[in-house]
Write a protein that holds these residues in place. Structure first.
Motif, PDB file in Angstrom:
ATOM      1  N   LEU A   1       8.024   5.592 -11.299  1.00  0.00           N
ATOM      2  CA  LEU A   1       8.458   5.968  -9.960  1.00  0.00           C
ATOM      3  C   LEU A   1       7.349   6.607  -9.134  1.00  0.00           C
ATOM      4  CD1 LEU A   1      12.039   7.323 -10.739  1.00  0.00           C
ATOM      5  CD2 LEU A   1      11.323   5.033 -10.044  1.00  0.00           C
ATOM      6  N   SER A   2       6.436   7.302  -9.789  1.00  0.00           N
ATOM      7  CA  SER A   2       5.354   7.947  -9.040  1.00  0.00           C
ATOM      8  C   SER A   2       4.499   6.903  -8.322  1.00  0.00           C
ATOM      9  CB  SER A   2       4.484   8.789  -9.978  1.00  0.00           C
ATOM     10  OG  SER A   2       3.909   7.969 -10.985  1.00  0.00           O
ATOM     11  N   PHE A   3       4.217   5.794  -9.004  1.00  0.00           N
ATOM     12  CA  PHE A   3       3.446   4.710  -8.391  1.00  0.00           C
ATOM     13  C   PHE A   3       4.234   4.065  -7.260  1.00  0.00           C
ATOM     14  CE2 PHE A   3       2.317   0.161  -8.228  1.00  0.00           C
ATOM     15  CZ  PHE A   3       0.972   0.256  -7.917  1.00  0.00           C
ATOM     16  N   SER A   4       5.548   3.873  -7.480  1.00  0.00           N
ATOM     17  CA  SER A   4       6.408   3.255  -6.464  1.00  0.00           C
ATOM     18  C   SER A   4       6.441   4.100  -5.201  1.00  0.00           C
ATOM     19  CB  SER A   4       7.833   3.088  -7.006  1.00  0.00           C
ATOM     20  OG  SER A   4       7.837   2.330  -8.186  1.00  0.00           O
ATOM     21  N   PHE A   5       6.641   5.409  -5.366  1.00  0.00           N
ATOM     22  CA  PHE A   5       6.705   6.302  -4.202  1.00  0.00           C
ATOM     23  C   PHE A   5       5.352   6.431  -3.505  1.00  0.00           C
ATOM     24  CE2 PHE A   5      10.563   8.139  -6.334  1.00  0.00           C
ATOM     25  CZ  PHE A   5      11.445   7.775  -5.322  1.00  0.00           C
ATOM     26  N   GLU A   6       4.286   6.294  -4.270  1.00  0.00           N
ATOM     27  CA  GLU A   6       2.938   6.356  -3.688  1.00  0.00           C
ATOM     28  C   GLU A   6       2.725   5.195  -2.713  1.00  0.00           C
ATOM     29  OE1 GLU A   6      -1.707   6.038  -5.193  1.00  0.00           O
ATOM     30  OE2 GLU A   6      -0.151   6.663  -6.604  1.00  0.00           O
ATOM     31  N   ILE A   7       3.203   4.005  -3.093  1.00  0.00           N
ATOM     32  CA  ILE A   7       3.090   2.834  -2.213  1.00  0.00           C
ATOM     33  C   ILE A   7       3.944   3.037  -0.963  1.00  0.00           C
ATOM     34  CG2 ILE A   7       3.639   0.377  -1.975  1.00  0.00           C
ATOM     35  CD1 ILE A   7       2.913   0.004  -4.889  1.00  0.00           C
ATOM     36  N   ILE A   8       5.187   3.501  -1.143  1.00  0.00           N
ATOM     37  CA  ILE A   8       6.087   3.735  -0.007  1.00  0.00           C
ATOM     38  C   ILE A   8       5.514   4.787   0.934  1.00  0.00           C
ATOM     39  CG2 ILE A   8       8.365   4.581   0.663  1.00  0.00           C
ATOM     40  CD1 ILE A   8       9.435   3.410  -1.945  1.00  0.00           C
ATOM     41  N   TYR A   9       4.968   5.862   0.365  1.00  0.00           N
ATOM     42  CA  TYR A   9       4.393   6.942   1.181  1.00  0.00           C
ATOM     43  C   TYR A   9       3.228   6.430   2.019  1.00  0.00           C
ATOM     44  CZ  TYR A   9       1.761  11.124   2.395  1.00  0.00           C
ATOM     45  OH  TYR A   9       1.054  12.086   3.079  1.00  0.00           O
ATOM     46  N   GLY A  10       2.370   5.599   1.396  1.00  0.00           N
ATOM     47  CA  GLY A  10       1.220   5.046   2.126  1.00  0.00           C
ATOM     48  C   GLY A  10       1.658   4.170   3.285  1.00  0.00           C
ATOM     49  N   LYS A  11       2.715   3.367   3.068  1.00  0.00           N
ATOM     50  CA  LYS A  11       3.237   2.499   4.127  1.00  0.00           C
ATOM     51  C   LYS A  11       3.840   3.328   5.265  1.00  0.00           C
ATOM     52  CE  LYS A  11       2.466  -1.545   2.168  1.00  0.00           C
ATOM     53  NZ  LYS A  11       1.580  -2.586   2.760  1.00  0.00           N
ATOM     54  N   LEU A  12       4.657   4.309   4.915  1.00  0.00           N
ATOM     55  CA  LEU A  12       5.304   5.143   5.935  1.00  0.00           C
ATOM     56  C   LEU A  12       4.277   5.916   6.752  1.00  0.00           C
ATOM     57  CD1 LEU A  12       8.382   6.555   3.983  1.00  0.00           C
ATOM     58  CD2 LEU A  12       8.400   4.883   5.841  1.00  0.00           C
ATOM     59  N   LYS A  13       3.240   6.397   6.094  1.00  0.00           N
ATOM     60  CA  LYS A  13       2.196   7.147   6.794  1.00  0.00           C
ATOM     61  C   LYS A  13       1.506   6.281   7.843  1.00  0.00           C
ATOM     62  CE  LYS A  13      -1.574   8.275   4.566  1.00  0.00           C
ATOM     63  NZ  LYS A  13      -2.509   8.946   3.609  1.00  0.00           N
ATOM     64  N   GLN A  14       1.250   5.029   7.488  1.00  0.00           N
ATOM     65  CA  GLN A  14       0.599   4.120   8.426  1.00  0.00           C
ATOM     66  C   GLN A  14       1.531   3.754   9.583  1.00  0.00           C
ATOM     67  OE1 GLN A  14      -1.495   1.037   6.461  1.00  0.00           O
ATOM     68  NE2 GLN A  14      -2.129  -0.023   8.324  1.00  0.00           N
TER      69      GLN A  14
ATOM     70  N   PHE B   1       9.722  -0.555  11.178  1.00  0.00           N
ATOM     71  CA  PHE B   1       9.861   0.280   9.983  1.00  0.00           C
ATOM     72  C   PHE B   1       9.752  -0.490   8.675  1.00  0.00           C
ATOM     73  CE2 PHE B   1      11.820   2.945  13.261  1.00  0.00           C
ATOM     74  CZ  PHE B   1      11.155   4.140  13.012  1.00  0.00           C
ATOM     75  N   LEU B   2       9.631  -1.819   8.743  1.00  0.00           N
ATOM     76  CA  LEU B   2       9.478  -2.605   7.528  1.00  0.00           C
ATOM     77  C   LEU B   2       8.053  -3.126   7.343  1.00  0.00           C
ATOM     78  CD1 LEU B   2      12.804  -4.680   7.620  1.00  0.00           C
ATOM     79  CD2 LEU B   2      12.229  -2.812   6.063  1.00  0.00           C
ATOM     80  N   ASN B   3       7.190  -2.904   8.330  1.00  0.00           N
ATOM     81  CA  ASN B   3       5.795  -3.358   8.261  1.00  0.00           C
ATOM     82  C   ASN B   3       4.864  -2.202   8.568  1.00  0.00           C
ATOM     83  OD1 ASN B   3       5.815  -6.597   8.225  1.00  0.00           O
ATOM     84  ND2 ASN B   3       7.507  -5.856   9.469  1.00  0.00           N
ATOM     85  N   ASP B   4       3.762  -2.102   7.841  1.00  0.00           N
ATOM     86  CA  ASP B   4       2.824  -1.021   8.130  1.00  0.00           C
ATOM     87  C   ASP B   4       2.106  -1.236   9.461  1.00  0.00           C
ATOM     88  OD1 ASP B   4       1.462  -3.164   7.164  1.00  0.00           O
ATOM     89  OD2 ASP B   4       0.558  -2.141   5.475  1.00  0.00           O
ATOM     90  N   SER B   5       2.083  -2.474   9.954  1.00  0.00           N
ATOM     91  CA  SER B   5       1.544  -2.744  11.300  1.00  0.00           C
ATOM     92  C   SER B   5       2.670  -3.255  12.195  1.00  0.00           C
ATOM     93  CB  SER B   5       0.412  -3.769  11.231  1.00  0.00           C
ATOM     94  OG  SER B   5       0.869  -4.965  10.633  1.00  0.00           O
ATOM     95  N   GLY B   6       3.883  -2.734  11.940  1.00  0.00           N
ATOM     96  CA  GLY B   6       5.069  -3.246  12.611  1.00  0.00           C
ATOM     97  C   GLY B   6       5.115  -3.011  14.106  1.00  0.00           C
ATOM     98  N   VAL B   7       4.458  -1.957  14.575  1.00  0.00           N
ATOM     99  CA  VAL B   7       4.446  -1.702  16.022  1.00  0.00           C
ATOM    100  C   VAL B   7       3.778  -2.859  16.747  1.00  0.00           C
ATOM    101  CG1 VAL B   7       3.630  -0.173  17.849  1.00  0.00           C
ATOM    102  CG2 VAL B   7       4.459   0.797  15.705  1.00  0.00           C
TER     103      VAL B   7
END
Length: 202
Positions: A114-127, A174-180
């Motif tokens: 889960l730590s790896f999974s949340f790390e990926i999600i956190y990186g995406k949300l931050k971007q 909210f589903l893409n890191d370059s979604g804007v």
């Protein structure tokens, strides 16, 4: 690419609906599933693109289908089809020499890493939030939404299409890191046929 794909696809469906009577929802669903295939690990490996297309399918069914039984049936079949496709995509992806982040992420959940999974999600949300907070992209998305709201003053405007684009646009963001950026492209490509029909009818 997801912004251009969705903007053009929905713009085409809108254009056809202005010249032809009938329910185009099924055609739209088939085309969106084709887009899901294009953004799958088999070709593009764009997880955000796949999820955005699926979001567009659910939003279109919910808003455009007026018969409640058909609405539930279409949503159920679409969800089941999407999950079956994902199972195939992930198995195919993990059997490759180098797996994409989609396959690796799903595998990490399966292995309870889960730590790896949340790390990926956190990186995406931050971007995502970085794009939302910093100009100039947030300014452009705001102007795009203003233009959509302005359509209320046009005879060609259909409230259902307005809802569709707000929902799908928010989903893309909210589903893409370059979604804007994707959302800006999508709204721009859809505004072209709307304003064309508006001015041609004046």
């Amino acid at each position: 690419m997801i912004g251009i794909f969705l903007g053009l696809l929905l713009g085409i469906i809108f254009t056809i609906s202005r010249t032809k009577k009938g329910n185009l929802l099924l055609i739209q669903i088939v085309l969106l599933f084709t887009c899901i295939l294009c953004f799958s690990p088999l070709y593009g490996a764009n997880v955000g693109g796949m999820l955005s297309c699926f979001c567009a399918i659910l939003a279109s069914i919910y808003i455009f289908e007026e018969v409640k039984i058909k609405k539930i049936l279409y949503i159920g079949i679409s969800t089941l089809t999407f999950l079956i496709l994902q199972k195939y995509f992930i198995l195919w992806d993990l059997n490759q020499t180098s797996s994409t982040h989609w396959g690796i992420w799903v595998q990490s959940i399966h292995e309870k890493n889960l730590s790896f999974s949340f790390e990926i999600i956190y990186g995406k949300l931050k971007q995502i939030f970085l794009f939302l907070l910093l100009p100039p992209l947030n300014i452009f998305i705001f102007l795009d939404w203003v233009l959509i709201c302005k359509l209320r003053n046009l005879k060609i405007y259909d409230e259902k299409w307005g809802k569709i684009f707000f929902i799908i646009s928010a989903g893309i963001i909210f589903l893409n890191d370059s979604g804007v950026l994707s959302s800006i492209y999508m709204l721009f490509y859809f505004l072209i046929p709307i304003y064309y029909f508006s001015f041609s009818n004046e």
